[in-house]
Write a protein that holds these residues in place. Structure first.
Motif, mmCIF file in Angstrom:
data_model
loop_
_atom_site.group_PDB
_atom_site.id
_atom_site.type_symbol
_atom_site.label_atom_id
_atom_site.label_comp_id
_atom_site.label_asym_id
_atom_site.label_seq_id
_atom_site.Cartn_x
_atom_site.Cartn_y
_atom_site.Cartn_z
ATOM 1 N N GLY A 1 0.875 -1.240 0.200
ATOM 2 C CA GLY A 1 0.009 0.129 -0.077
ATOM 3 C C GLY A 1 0.734 1.022 -0.012
ATOM 4 N N ALA A 2 1.908 1.004 0.071
ATOM 5 C CA ALA A 2 2.897 2.380 0.273
ATOM 6 C C ALA A 2 2.957 3.245 -1.214
ATOM 7 C CB ALA A 2 4.406 2.069 0.671
ATOM 8 N N LEU A 3 2.941 2.357 -2.307
ATOM 9 C CA LEU A 3 3.164 3.199 -3.484
ATOM 10 C C LEU A 3 1.527 3.830 -3.718
ATOM 11 C CD1 LEU A 3 5.015 0.907 -5.765
ATOM 12 C CD2 LEU A 3 5.723 3.094 -4.929
ATOM 13 N N GLU A 4 0.674 3.242 -3.306
ATOM 14 C CA GLU A 4 -0.819 3.866 -3.471
ATOM 15 C C GLU A 4 -0.860 5.113 -2.710
ATOM 16 O OE1 GLU A 4 -0.914 -0.251 -4.880
ATOM 17 O OE2 GLU A 4 0.100 0.626 -3.072
ATOM 18 N N GLN A 5 -0.022 5.505 -1.859
ATOM 19 C CA GLN A 5 -0.153 6.701 -0.832
ATOM 20 C C GLN A 5 0.210 7.699 -1.540
ATOM 21 O OE1 GLN A 5 -1.843 6.570 1.974
ATOM 22 N NE2 GLN A 5 -2.361 4.634 1.146
ATOM 23 N N VAL A 6 1.141 7.552 -2.765
ATOM 24 C CA VAL A 6 1.923 8.753 -3.479
ATOM 25 C C VAL A 6 1.028 8.801 -4.744
ATOM 26 C CG1 VAL A 6 3.908 9.775 -4.634
ATOM 27 C CG2 VAL A 6 3.969 8.034 -2.814
ATOM 28 N N ALA A 7 0.223 10.127 -4.766
ATOM 29 C CA ALA A 7 -0.758 10.294 -6.018
ATOM 30 C C ALA A 7 0.029 10.038 -7.289
ATOM 31 C CB ALA A 7 -1.265 11.853 -6.066
ATOM 32 N N ARG B 1 0.219 6.235 -7.955
ATOM 33 C CA ARG B 1 -1.192 5.625 -7.933
ATOM 34 C C ARG B 1 -1.427 5.829 -9.340
ATOM 35 N NH1 ARG B 1 -3.460 8.159 -3.979
ATOM 36 N NH2 ARG B 1 -4.329 9.781 -5.258
ATOM 37 N N ARG B 2 -1.360 6.957 -9.839
ATOM 38 C CA ARG B 2 -1.582 7.307 -11.351
ATOM 39 C C ARG B 2 -0.995 6.067 -12.278
ATOM 40 N NH1 ARG B 2 -1.635 12.522 -9.419
ATOM 41 N NH2 ARG B 2 0.486 13.001 -10.445
ATOM 42 N N LEU B 3 0.237 6.288 -12.100
ATOM 43 C CA LEU B 3 0.887 5.262 -12.885
ATOM 44 C C LEU B 3 0.551 3.830 -12.713
ATOM 45 C CD1 LEU B 3 4.703 6.567 -12.207
ATOM 46 C CD2 LEU B 3 3.424 6.595 -14.436
ATOM 47 N N LEU B 4 0.370 3.003 -11.544
ATOM 48 C CA LEU B 4 -0.336 2.149 -11.274
ATOM 49 C C LEU B 4 -1.713 1.832 -12.081
ATOM 50 C CD1 LEU B 4 0.705 1.311 -7.638
ATOM 51 C CD2 LEU B 4 1.631 0.155 -9.498
ATOM 52 N N ARG C 1 4.419 -2.472 -10.995
ATOM 53 C CA ARG C 1 4.916 -2.096 -9.625
ATOM 54 C C ARG C 1 6.406 -2.149 -9.404
ATOM 55 N NH1 ARG C 1 2.416 -1.343 -5.087
ATOM 56 N NH2 ARG C 1 0.510 -2.069 -6.083
ATOM 57 N N ASN C 2 6.993 -3.184 -9.815
ATOM 58 C CA ASN C 2 8.559 -3.576 -9.827
ATOM 59 C C ASN C 2 9.205 -2.270 -10.612
ATOM 60 O OD1 ASN C 2 8.247 -5.810 -8.310
ATOM 61 N ND2 ASN C 2 7.959 -7.023 -10.177
ATOM 62 N N ASP C 3 8.793 -1.853 -11.723
ATOM 63 C CA ASP C 3 9.222 -0.636 -12.422
ATOM 64 C C ASP C 3 9.381 0.588 -11.477
ATOM 65 O OD1 ASP C 3 9.722 -2.286 -14.458
ATOM 66 O OD2 ASP C 3 8.021 -1.595 -15.483
ATOM 67 N N LEU C 4 8.420 0.733 -10.815
ATOM 68 C CA LEU C 4 8.420 1.783 -9.551
ATOM 69 C C LEU C 4 9.293 1.837 -8.683
ATOM 70 C CD1 LEU C 4 4.680 2.703 -9.807
ATOM 71 C CD2 LEU C 4 6.418 3.452 -11.371
ATOM 72 N N GLY C 5 9.831 0.800 -8.170
ATOM 73 C CA GLY C 5 10.762 0.327 -7.096
ATOM 74 C C GLY C 5 11.594 -0.521 -7.466
ATOM 75 N N ALA C 6 13.064 -0.259 -7.298
ATOM 76 C CA ALA C 6 14.177 -1.057 -7.774
ATOM 77 C C ALA C 6 14.344 -2.215 -6.985
ATOM 78 C CB ALA C 6 15.483 -0.185 -7.929
ATOM 79 N N GLU C 7 14.654 -3.461 -7.370
ATOM 80 C CA GLU C 7 14.825 -4.540 -6.693
ATOM 81 C C GLU C 7 16.105 -4.392 -5.791
ATOM 82 O OE1 GLU C 7 12.617 -7.304 -6.325
ATOM 83 O OE2 GLU C 7 11.377 -6.281 -7.553
ATOM 84 N N GLU C 8 17.006 -3.899 -6.309
ATOM 85 C CA GLU C 8 18.522 -3.977 -5.503
ATOM 86 C C GLU C 8 19.103 -2.405 -5.794
ATOM 87 O OE1 GLU C 8 22.712 -5.709 -5.221
ATOM 88 O OE2 GLU C 8 20.978 -7.221 -5.244
ATOM 89 N N HIS C 9 19.254 -1.837 -4.870
ATOM 90 C CA HIS C 9 19.743 -0.301 -5.017
ATOM 91 C C HIS C 9 21.466 -0.490 -5.278
ATOM 92 C CE1 HIS C 9 15.967 0.528 -3.618
ATOM 93 N NE2 HIS C 9 16.026 -0.276 -2.488
ATOM 94 N N PRO C 10 21.752 0.636 -5.893
ATOM 95 C CA PRO C 10 23.237 0.779 -6.178
ATOM 96 C C PRO C 10 24.122 0.768 -4.952
ATOM 97 C CG PRO C 10 22.163 2.226 -7.472
ATOM 98 C CD PRO C 10 21.232 1.553 -6.734
#
Length: 98
Positions: free
Chosen positions: A66-72, A75-78, A84-93
């Motif tokens: 639900g965290a992504l849905e809290q950002v307008a 939420r529009r992108l979703l 969903r995986n494109d909006l948050g990287a699996e592993e950070h550099p």
């Protein structure tokens, strides 16, 4: 642990203890963090714990349900079909923990 050969017995023991602590906390380079604390007299364990807490709250928090849905904008992108995986990287550099 590499780099402890020239250390006194007490510092060698402290370095091993720190390496174990960093490892149990999930540090990617536990030996390097421990070496820096001992050789450079930097409070790396305290720094690591702080960074890990900040990272989990600010970066990994986006993975919570639900965290992504809290950002307008997210939420529009979703809603538009974004993965969903494109909006948050699996592993950070700059990841410091596993």
């Amino acid at each position: 642990m590499a780099g402890v050969v020239g250390l006194s017995l007490a510092k060698r023991s402290a370095a091993e203890s720190l390496r174990t602590q960093f490892g149990s906390l999930g540090a990617v380079d536990a030996a390097d963090w421990a070496r820096s604390e001992i050789e450079e007299n930097q409070p790396q364990l305290a720094r690591f714990v702080l960074l890990r807490a900040l990272w989990r709250g600010a970066i990994d928090g986006w993975a919570d349900p639900g965290a992504l849905e809290q950002v307008a904008a997210a939420r529009r992108l979703l809603d538009a079909g974004a993965d969903r995986n494109d909006l948050g990287a699996e592993e950070h550099p700059c990841q410091i923990v596993r």
